[in-house]
Design a protein around this motif. Structure first.
Motif, PDB file in Angstrom:
ATOM      1  N   VAL A  47       0.873  -1.182   0.000  1.00 39.57           N
ATOM      2  CA  VAL A  47       0.000   0.000   0.000  1.00 39.57           C
ATOM      3  C   VAL A  47       0.914   1.238   0.000  1.00 39.57           C
ATOM      4  N   PRO A  48       0.963   1.986  -1.118  1.00 34.81           N
ATOM      5  CA  PRO A  48       1.950   3.057  -1.261  1.00 34.81           C
ATOM      6  C   PRO A  48       1.958   4.068  -0.118  1.00 34.81           C
ATOM      7  N   GLU A  49       0.789   4.487   0.328  1.00 36.81           N
ATOM      8  CA  GLU A  49       0.704   5.485   1.394  1.00 36.81           C
ATOM      9  C   GLU A  49       1.343   4.959   2.697  1.00 36.81           C
ATOM     10  N   LEU A  50       1.016   3.704   3.019  1.00 41.92           N
ATOM     11  CA  LEU A  50       1.596   3.114   4.239  1.00 41.92           C
ATOM     12  C   LEU A  50       3.105   2.950   4.103  1.00 41.92           C
ATOM     13  N   ALA A  51       3.531   2.617   2.880  1.00 40.16           N
ATOM     14  CA  ALA A  51       4.975   2.439   2.638  1.00 40.16           C
ATOM     15  C   ALA A  51       5.714   3.749   2.923  1.00 40.16           C
ATOM     16  N   SER A  52       5.191   4.872   2.369  1.00 41.37           N
ATOM     17  CA  SER A  52       5.857   6.171   2.569  1.00 41.37           C
ATOM     18  C   SER A  52       5.951   6.501   4.054  1.00 41.37           C
ATOM     19  N   ARG A  53       4.840   6.329   4.755  1.00 41.79           N
ATOM     20  CA  ARG A  53       4.821   6.677   6.185  1.00 41.79           C
ATOM     21  C   ARG A  53       5.835   5.860   6.975  1.00 41.79           C
ATOM     22  N   ASP A  54       5.957   4.569   6.599  1.00 38.21           N
ATOM     23  CA  ASP A  54       6.889   3.700   7.329  1.00 38.21           C
ATOM     24  C   ASP A  54       8.343   4.070   7.023  1.00 38.21           C
ATOM     25  N   HIS A  55       8.624   4.452   5.765  1.00 41.60           N
ATOM     26  CA  HIS A  55       9.982   4.911   5.437  1.00 41.60           C
ATOM     27  C   HIS A  55      10.338   6.124   6.295  1.00 41.60           C
ATOM     28  N   ILE A  56       9.377   7.058   6.420  1.00 41.96           N
ATOM     29  CA  ILE A  56       9.626   8.275   7.214  1.00 41.96           C
ATOM     30  C   ILE A  56       9.950   7.906   8.663  1.00 41.96           C
ATOM     31  N   LYS A  57       9.190   6.911   9.179  1.00 41.80           N
ATOM     32  CA  LYS A  57       9.356   6.510  10.570  1.00 41.80           C
ATOM     33  C   LYS A  57      10.745   5.897  10.814  1.00 41.80           C
ATOM     34  N   PHE A  58      11.243   5.131   9.842  1.00 44.11           N
ATOM     35  CA  PHE A  58      12.443   4.340  10.108  1.00 44.11           C
ATOM     36  C   PHE A  58      13.750   4.903   9.552  1.00 44.11           C
ATOM     37  N   ILE A  59      13.669   5.831   8.602  1.00 45.08           N
ATOM     38  CA  ILE A  59      14.919   6.203   7.916  1.00 45.08           C
ATOM     39  C   ILE A  59      15.953   6.809   8.874  1.00 45.08           C
ATOM     40  N   SER A  60      15.489   7.693   9.740  1.00 43.50           N
ATOM     41  CA  SER A  60      16.439   8.344  10.643  1.00 43.50           C
ATOM     42  C   SER A  60      17.038   7.360  11.660  1.00 43.50           C
ATOM     43  N   PRO A  61      16.206   6.548  12.333  1.00 39.96           N
ATOM     44  CA  PRO A  61      16.790   5.557  13.258  1.00 39.96           C
ATOM     45  C   PRO A  61      17.768   4.602  12.562  1.00 39.96           C
ATOM     46  N   LEU A  62      17.492   4.239  11.302  1.00 40.25           N
ATOM     47  CA  LEU A  62      18.402   3.318  10.608  1.00 40.25           C
ATOM     48  C   LEU A  62      19.735   3.998  10.311  1.00 40.25           C
ATOM     49  N   VAL A  63      19.672   5.292   9.938  1.00 36.28           N
ATOM     50  CA  VAL A  63      20.921   6.033   9.692  1.00 36.28           C
ATOM     51  C   VAL A  63      21.719   6.104  11.003  1.00 36.28           C
ATOM     52  N   GLN A  64      21.018   6.411  12.096  1.00 36.56           N
ATOM     53  CA  GLN A  64      21.724   6.464  13.388  1.00 36.56           C
ATOM     54  C   GLN A  64      22.346   5.115  13.729  1.00 36.56           C
ATOM     55  N   GLN A  65      21.612   4.046  13.383  1.00 37.18           N
ATOM     56  CA  GLN A  65      22.113   2.700  13.700  1.00 37.18           C
ATOM     57  C   GLN A  65      23.413   2.375  12.959  1.00 37.18           C
TER      58      GLN A  65
END
Ligand code: KG4
Ligand code: ZN
Length: 346
Positions: A47-65
């Protein structure tokens, strides 16, 4: 050079740090991934909308990781590479906005990359291979045979005229009642059948096997399976029936892919092959290509299993290879937030 790679084209947020002073897998300093498979499973597709929202949620924590794991910090980064397309527009925008903004903040160059270039070059993580080579790109979105003349120099030899192989795996799996994305689950079912039962009861077509070109068509296979399912007396498909279908379906796909790829290698007089993309994780496909490589005396390379499906490493690694070939001429000044949801590599 230290490269930060960011992938967000579909349903996986991937981030990685790659050191160009090292080779192949050794250059991966850190790798972090969030798969959205569970999020989309109840809808039977992404579901494209859910995909975008989840990317927003995780991108920063993954970069920090990745910085925590590698004990590096943001200022050590020399280049920020990210997927600019093809893919879902909203999902791509998360990666591009993040990468370009980071580039502006750190005053570091960026490199927008084609998603398929990431897949195409990822088998070189597993070892060296001399150019030119043939690449079979088999993912959820693409099935292509490509002549890779060098990094950044690709010729398309053939592709699917309808469904991609991974898409066919997923749609057929759905017909058998397997949860999305069913490709790998269907393959497991098929492997069980091969172990348990000696004889298959029916045959599925091998679409375009003798078409004389390097194109594929997989949508008819799914329809052929649907006909078998409709013919089944009981609507509750029993396990043996499902295994038979899965087995025959996998054999049909593997046979067509192997025949077309080996014919392309003969025509182009090339003895090096790479298999890339999500379906490249299929063990039956790998077994068949390994046997063919021994018989026909060619070399075949696959990405490490964990890097067959979408990930940040393949983006950082493709950037590293492009830097090795072209130097800093490929660097871009950050500030363009454009994405290319539909774009060709050729
Ligand atoms: O490359 P990828 O992560 O995404 C795209 O860029 O499309 O590929 C995902 C696809 C899905 O269709 C998935 O079902 C398929 O790869 N896949 C497999 C296997 N593992 C993943 N298909 C067949 N056998 C597998 N073992
Ligand atoms: Zn992909």
């Amino acid at each position: 050079m230290l490269i930060l790679g960011i992938e967000s084209s579909c349903d996986e947020t991937g981030v990685a740090l790659y050191d160009t002073n090292l080779d192949g897998k050794n250059g991966i300093l850190a790798d972090a991934l969030n798969s959205q498979i569970k999020l989309h499973a109840e809808y039977g597709g992404v579901v494209p909308e859910l995909a975008s929202r989840d990317h927003i949620k995780f991108i920063s924590p993954l970069v920090q990781q990745v910085f925590a794991d590698s004990k590096k910090n943001l200022n050590d980064v020399d280049l920020i590479a990210y997927t600019t397309g093809p893919g879902l527009a909203g999902a791509l925008l998360v990666g591009s906005t993040y990468a370009e903004s980071l580039g502006i903040a750190l005053q570091k160059p960026v490199l927008p990359l084609h998603h398929l270039e990431g897949h195409l070059l990822s088998p070189l993580l597993s070892g060296d291979l001399s150019f030119p080579f043939i690449a079979l790109l088999v993912s959820g979105g693409h099935t292509q045979i490509v002549r890779v003349n060098d990094v950044g120099d690709y010729t398309l030899l053939g592709e699917s005229i309808d469904d991609a192989a991974g898409e066919a795996f997923d749609k057929t799996a759905k017909l058998l009642g397997l949860e999305y994305p069913g490709g790998a689950k269907l393959s497991k079912l098929a492997d069980n059948f091969a172990n348990k039962f000696a004889e298959n009861k029916f045959k599925l077509p091998r679409p375009m096997l003798n078409s004389g070109d390097f194109n594929f068509s997989f949508s008819g296979l799914k329809t052929a399976v649907l006909n078998q399912v409709n013919k089944a007396k009981s609507k509750i498909l029993d396990e043996q029936f499902k295994q038979q279908i899965a087995y025959e379906f996998q054999e049909a796909i593997v046979e067509v892919l192997c025949k077309k790829v080996t014919t392309a290698m003969r025509q182009e007089n090339i003895q090096n092959l790479v298999i890339a993309g999500g379906v490249g994780a299929n063990l039956r496909l790998r077994r068949e290509f390994n046997d063919l490589a021994t018989k026909k005396k060619f070399r075949v390379l696959y990405p490490p299993l964990e890097f067959c499906t979408d990930n940040g490493v393949m983006i950082a690694f493709a950037a590293a290879l492009k830097f090795k070939r072209f130097g800093d001429t490929i660097f871009k000044k950050p500030g363009s937030f454009d994405v290319k949801p539909r774009c060709s590599l050729f």
